[in-house]
Design a protein around this motif. Structure first.
Motif, mmCIF file in Angstrom:
data_model
loop_
_atom_site.group_PDB
_atom_site.id
_atom_site.type_symbol
_atom_site.label_atom_id
_atom_site.label_comp_id
_atom_site.label_asym_id
_atom_site.label_seq_id
_atom_site.Cartn_x
_atom_site.Cartn_y
_atom_site.Cartn_z
ATOM 1 N N THR A 21 11.673 -9.494 -4.078
ATOM 2 C CA THR A 21 12.580 -8.419 -4.250
ATOM 3 C C THR A 21 12.914 -7.617 -3.174
ATOM 4 O O THR A 21 12.111 -6.901 -2.389
ATOM 5 C CB THR A 21 11.977 -7.578 -5.356
ATOM 6 O OG1 THR A 21 11.718 -8.236 -6.584
ATOM 7 C CG2 THR A 21 13.140 -6.482 -5.938
ATOM 8 N N LEU A 22 14.233 -7.619 -2.823
ATOM 9 C CA LEU A 22 14.661 -6.776 -1.635
ATOM 10 C C LEU A 22 14.651 -5.363 -2.233
ATOM 11 O O LEU A 22 15.144 -4.875 -3.316
ATOM 12 C CB LEU A 22 15.976 -7.228 -1.340
ATOM 13 C CG LEU A 22 16.346 -8.552 -0.657
ATOM 14 C CD1 LEU A 22 17.661 -8.471 -0.332
ATOM 15 C CD2 LEU A 22 15.478 -8.292 0.705
ATOM 16 N N ILE A 23 14.247 -4.565 -1.268
ATOM 17 C CA ILE A 23 14.146 -3.010 -1.669
ATOM 18 C C ILE A 23 14.868 -2.102 -0.642
ATOM 19 O O ILE A 23 15.182 -2.633 0.416
ATOM 20 C CB ILE A 23 12.796 -2.439 -1.873
ATOM 21 C CG1 ILE A 23 12.066 -2.421 -0.540
ATOM 22 C CG2 ILE A 23 12.171 -3.221 -3.014
ATOM 23 C CD1 ILE A 23 10.643 -1.681 -0.583
ATOM 24 N N TYR A 24 15.454 -0.978 -1.039
ATOM 25 C CA TYR A 24 16.146 -0.268 0.002
ATOM 26 C C TYR A 24 15.643 1.332 -0.055
ATOM 27 O O TYR A 24 16.152 1.905 -0.809
ATOM 28 C CB TYR A 24 17.576 -0.235 -0.540
ATOM 29 C CG TYR A 24 18.211 -1.548 -0.665
ATOM 30 C CD1 TYR A 24 18.744 -2.215 0.319
ATOM 31 C CD2 TYR A 24 18.250 -2.423 -1.847
ATOM 32 C CE1 TYR A 24 19.139 -3.544 0.285
ATOM 33 C CE2 TYR A 24 18.548 -3.597 -1.895
ATOM 34 C CZ TYR A 24 19.031 -4.168 -0.850
ATOM 35 O OH TYR A 24 19.810 -5.332 -1.026
ATOM 36 N N PRO A 25 14.550 1.513 0.554
ATOM 37 C CA PRO A 25 14.044 2.752 0.813
ATOM 38 C C PRO A 25 14.959 3.580 1.507
ATOM 39 O O PRO A 25 15.602 3.234 2.240
ATOM 40 C CB PRO A 25 12.745 2.742 1.310
ATOM 41 C CG PRO A 25 12.754 1.267 2.213
ATOM 42 C CD PRO A 25 13.789 0.298 1.171
ATOM 43 N N VAL A 60 0.906 -1.072 0.258
ATOM 44 C CA VAL A 60 0.079 0.007 -0.065
ATOM 45 C C VAL A 60 0.821 1.192 0.041
ATOM 46 O O VAL A 60 1.936 1.172 0.760
ATOM 47 C CB VAL A 60 -0.945 0.152 1.026
ATOM 48 C CG1 VAL A 60 -1.944 -1.183 1.129
ATOM 49 C CG2 VAL A 60 -0.209 -0.142 2.435
ATOM 50 N N THR A 61 0.375 2.455 -0.746
ATOM 51 C CA THR A 61 1.060 3.516 -0.600
ATOM 52 C C THR A 61 0.835 4.241 0.797
ATOM 53 O O THR A 61 -0.347 4.335 1.362
ATOM 54 C CB THR A 61 0.374 4.438 -1.818
ATOM 55 O OG1 THR A 61 0.754 3.899 -2.983
ATOM 56 C CG2 THR A 61 1.111 5.864 -1.672
ATOM 57 N N ASN A 120 7.301 -7.086 4.780
ATOM 58 C CA ASN A 120 7.082 -7.523 3.347
ATOM 59 C C ASN A 120 6.005 -6.314 2.841
ATOM 60 O O ASN A 120 5.418 -6.043 3.621
ATOM 61 C CB ASN A 120 6.421 -8.771 3.210
ATOM 62 C CG ASN A 120 7.600 -9.871 3.582
ATOM 63 O OD1 ASN A 120 8.817 -9.839 3.616
ATOM 64 N ND2 ASN A 120 7.174 -11.131 4.242
ATOM 65 N N GLY A 121 5.951 -6.506 1.444
ATOM 66 C CA GLY A 121 5.005 -5.749 0.866
ATOM 67 C C GLY A 121 5.256 -4.262 1.095
ATOM 68 O O GLY A 121 4.077 -3.457 1.024
ATOM 69 N N VAL A 122 6.415 -3.648 1.141
ATOM 70 C CA VAL A 122 6.802 -2.368 1.187
ATOM 71 C C VAL A 122 6.874 -1.791 -0.195
ATOM 72 O O VAL A 122 7.558 -2.029 -1.006
ATOM 73 C CB VAL A 122 8.039 -2.288 1.837
ATOM 74 C CG1 VAL A 122 8.443 -0.798 1.953
ATOM 75 C CG2 VAL A 122 8.325 -2.859 3.262
ATOM 76 N N LEU A 148 13.668 -5.615 4.256
ATOM 77 C CA LEU A 148 12.394 -5.096 3.301
ATOM 78 C C LEU A 148 12.158 -5.836 1.929
ATOM 79 O O LEU A 148 13.123 -5.796 1.194
ATOM 80 C CB LEU A 148 12.623 -3.551 3.339
ATOM 81 C CG LEU A 148 13.114 -2.948 4.732
ATOM 82 C CD1 LEU A 148 13.482 -1.470 4.413
ATOM 83 C CD2 LEU A 148 11.876 -2.671 5.550
ATOM 84 N N THR A 149 11.079 -6.127 1.842
ATOM 85 C CA THR A 149 10.710 -6.771 0.553
ATOM 86 C C THR A 149 9.658 -6.188 -0.004
ATOM 87 O O THR A 149 8.775 -5.647 0.610
ATOM 88 C CB THR A 149 10.281 -8.264 0.502
ATOM 89 O OG1 THR A 149 9.114 -8.471 1.030
ATOM 90 C CG2 THR A 149 11.539 -8.905 1.137
ATOM 91 N N GLY A 150 9.467 -5.974 -1.608
ATOM 92 C CA GLY A 150 8.627 -5.226 -2.272
ATOM 93 C C GLY A 150 7.252 -5.991 -2.532
ATOM 94 O O GLY A 150 7.274 -6.978 -1.782
#
Length: 293
Positions: free
Chosen positions: A147-151, A104-105, A120-122, A140-142
Motif C-alpha cells: 500500500t502506497l502511503i503519503y505521510p 516501526v513507530t 518500505n514498512g513506513v 513510500l509503502t506501508g
C-alpha cells in the motif's frame, strides 16, 4: 562453526553481554539482533547491508544513521516501542537503495540524499523530511509492503540572506559603488532562479528608469528599473543556486548614480524564474542620498 546472527554493540557481543550502550554502535551486518532489555541510547549506524532483528523490551532512542541497505524485523512489541524516540537518517552511499523499516513507530525519518529510491514498512503516521538539496520524495509503502502511503513530507525551510554595504555615503548626481552579498540555503534544485531588485522612495513611491550596473567577472552589465521600480538581474534563463555556490555566499559589486536627494529603500530578493515567486524574504536597505555641498 558458522554463526548467522550477532548482537551489535561497540563490538559484536552476545545477547546477554550488555544492557546499555552510552556510545554510538556500528552495525556491519549481515544479520544482527538487538535483545530485549538492551538500550542503545547514543544511536546506531548501519555501514553495510544489514537485517536488524529487534526483540521486545529493546530501546533505541538515538539517531539511526543508515548508510546502506537496511531491513528491520521487529517483534510485535518492538514494532510499537523500540524506536519511538529514534530519528532515522537515511543517507546510503549507493544509488537505488531500498530500505525497509518494518513498520516501526519512530520519531521521524529524514531522507538525506537522492540514493534512497524506496522506503518500505513506513508506519503511516511517520513524519518524513527531505534533507537539504533533496527534491524527490522516495516511493513510500506501508507495513504490508504494497500500500502506497503519503505521510507529511517537510523540506527544510528555504533561507535567503541579503546584506548590503557601501550605501552609507551617497551623494546625488555622483556615482556610488556598493556591494550586495547573497547567501541561499535549503533551496530546491529542480527550479531556476534569478534576482529581483526594487527601488522606492521612503514613502513607497517606485523609482522608475534608474540604471544600476553590476559586475560579472571583468564585465559590467546594466539593468533599468521599470515603472514599478523593479528590475531583474542575473541570467535570463536563471540558475540553480548550488551550481553557482550561493549556499556559501556570493558578493557582487554594483554602481549607480541617483539624481535626486532623498530617502530610499533598495530591496533584493531571489525569485523563481517560472512564476516570479519570491524565495524566503527579500533583503532591504534604507539609505539617504544627500545633496552635494
Amino acid at each position: 562453526m558458522k554463526t548467522a546472527k550477532k548482537i551489535v554493540g561497540l563490538s559484536l557481543l552476545s545477547a546477554v553481554a550488555f544492557s546499555t550502550l552510552l556510545t554510538p554502535a556500528f552495525a556491519v551486518g549481515p544479520e544482527i539482533t538487538i535483545a530485549g532489555g538492551s538500550t542503545l541510547s547514543r544511536g546506531l549506524t548501519i555501514l553495510a547491508p544489514t537485517v536488524l532483528n529487534v526483540q521486545g523490551g529493546a530501546n533505541l532512542p538515538g539517531n539511526i544513521v543508515v548508510n546502506d541497505v537496511l531491513t528491520i524485523n521487529p517483534d510485535p512489541i518492538a514494532k510499537t516501542s523500540a524506536f519511538t524516540g529514534a530519528n532515522f537518517q537515511l543517507s546510503p552511499t549507493s544509488a537505488g537503495t531500498v530500505i525497509n523499516l518494518g513498520g516501526v513507530t519512530n520519531g521521524g525519518i529524514t531522507v538525506g540524499n537522492g540514493n534512497v529510491t524506496q522506503i518500505n514498512g513506513v508506519q503511516p503516521s511517520s513524519h518524513v523530511t527531505l534533507g537539504t538539496g533533496v527534491t524527490t520524495t522516495p516511493v513510500l509503502t506501508g507495513p504490508d509492503g504494497f500500500t502506497l502511503i503519503y505521510p507529511v513530507v517537510v523540506q527544510d525551510s528555504a533561507n535567503v540572506d541579503i546584506d548590503f554595504e557601501g550605501l552609507d555615503n551617497v551623494l546625488a548626481g555622483q556615482e556610488t559603488e556598493f556591494q550586495v552579498t547573497a547567501t541561499a540555503t535549503n533551496i530546491p534544485q529542480d527550479k531556476q532562479y534569478r534576482y529581483k531588485a526594487t527601488l522606492t522612495t521612503d514613502a513607497g513611491v517606485p523609482v522608475a528608469n534608474q540604471e544600476i550596473s553590476y559586475q560579472v567577472g571583468g564585465t559590467w552589465l546594466t539593468f533599468t528599473t521599470d515603472s514599478d521600480g523593479v528590475a531583474y538581474f542575473g541570467p535570463s534563463q536563471g540558475f540553480k543556486t548550488q551550481a553557482i555556490g550561493l549556499q556559501n555566499g556570493i558578493t557582487t559589486n554594483f554602481k549607480s548614480t541617483i539624481a535626486n536627494a532623498g530617502d530610499y529603500t533598495l530591496s533584493v530578493g531571489l525569485v523563481n524564474v517560472s512564476d516570479d515567486e519570491l524565495v524566503d524574504d527579500a533583503g532591504s536597505f534604507d539609505f539617504t542620498v544627500d545633496a552635494p555641498e
